[in-house]
Design a protein around this motif. Sequence first.
Motif, PDB file in Angstrom:
ATOM      1  N   ALA A 237       0.829  -1.211   0.000  1.00  0.00           N
ATOM      2  CA  ALA A 237       0.000   0.000   0.000  1.00  0.00           C
ATOM      3  C   ALA A 237       0.864   1.262   0.000  1.00  0.00           C
ATOM      4  O   ALA A 237       0.596   2.214  -0.758  1.00  0.00           O
ATOM      5  CB  ALA A 237      -0.934  -0.005   1.207  1.00  0.00           C
TER       6      ALA A 237
ATOM      7  N   ALA B  87       2.426   1.831  -3.417  1.00  0.00           N
ATOM      8  CA  ALA B  87       1.447   2.305  -4.393  1.00  0.00           C
ATOM      9  C   ALA B  87       1.085   3.765  -4.146  1.00  0.00           C
ATOM     10  O   ALA B  87       0.960   4.560  -5.089  1.00  0.00           O
ATOM     11  CB  ALA B  87       0.197   1.429  -4.336  1.00  0.00           C
TER      12      ALA B  87
ATOM     13  N   ASP C 294       1.892   6.408  -7.034  1.00  0.00           N
ATOM     14  CA  ASP C 294       0.793   7.163  -7.648  1.00  0.00           C
ATOM     15  C   ASP C 294       0.904   8.650  -7.323  1.00  0.00           C
ATOM     16  O   ASP C 294       0.691   9.512  -8.187  1.00  0.00           O
ATOM     17  CB  ASP C 294      -0.559   6.632  -7.144  1.00  0.00           C
TER      18      ASP C 294
ATOM     19  N   ARG D 113      -6.379   1.773 -11.079  1.00  0.00           N
ATOM     20  CA  ARG D 113      -5.527   1.030 -10.145  1.00  0.00           C
ATOM     21  C   ARG D 113      -5.608  -0.462 -10.402  1.00  0.00           C
ATOM     22  O   ARG D 113      -4.688  -1.228 -10.075  1.00  0.00           O
ATOM     23  CB  ARG D 113      -5.981   1.322  -8.700  1.00  0.00           C
TER      24      ARG D 113
ATOM     25  N   ILE E 125      -6.314   2.054  -3.432  1.00  0.00           N
ATOM     26  CA  ILE E 125      -5.129   1.301  -3.030  1.00  0.00           C
ATOM     27  C   ILE E 125      -5.435   0.400  -1.845  1.00  0.00           C
ATOM     28  O   ILE E 125      -4.928  -0.729  -1.764  1.00  0.00           O
ATOM     29  CB  ILE E 125      -3.984   2.276  -2.696  1.00  0.00           C
TER      30      ILE E 125
ATOM     31  N   TRP F 196      -6.940  -2.422  -3.502  1.00  0.00           N
ATOM     32  CA  TRP F 196      -6.015  -3.075  -4.422  1.00  0.00           C
ATOM     33  C   TRP F 196      -5.006  -3.967  -3.688  1.00  0.00           C
ATOM     34  O   TRP F 196      -4.732  -5.089  -4.131  1.00  0.00           O
ATOM     35  CB  TRP F 196      -5.274  -1.998  -5.225  1.00  0.00           C
TER      36      TRP F 196
END
Length: 219
Positions: free
Chosen positions: A67, A70, A74, A120, A151, A154
Amino acid sequence: MTSFLDPLISFVSAHAWLAYLILFLAALLEAVPVVGSVIPGSTIILALSALVPGGELQLPWVLLAAALGAVLGDGSAYWIGHRQQREILNTWPLTNYPRVVAESESFFNRFGTWAVFFARFVPPIRAFVPVTAGALGMAPAKFYAVNVPAILLWAPAHVLPGVLAISALHEYAGLHHHGHVGKHIWILTVVGVAIVVGLAIWTIRRRHGSAVAEAKPRA
């Protein structure tokens, strides 16, 4: 392949911090424009998730590493786009990927704010939508309000399938954790599926590109 995986699993058991670092970098680099289209970050995360049920890796740290990587990836891409605006979309190395940039911009224009959420889960535009969102003037608060929840969904979506699959193999198929058989099955399956999907996407894009080139009128 088994002779390669067993030492790898043993190495991870002795150096768990390095595995968490790899997970972090895989998630981070997958979000970087251009780089993210070639780095198999999702494959790495899915494969390493097999090491959670046996205790080589701890689930909370795996989720946190993925996490954080990401979010940082991002966020960095977004702020680059936000600072340079549309100019970044016409700058190297993005100019080498005009079709993916165009797809990302079209995706963003079609879904608006939700494009950040959906992207994502959609490679390879996952690596291009954050920078596109920044370049097209999406407000920071709006970006993070959608990106962070995406996220948070994800990361478990990429980690828990491996955890559950290995746990099921050990529980219902009678495979033992110390034998690593379940881990071998999962890792090889993930890598195999990733290769097949990658080749399929490459073939489709190549055919699509050829069709577009043939459809253009000759000068």
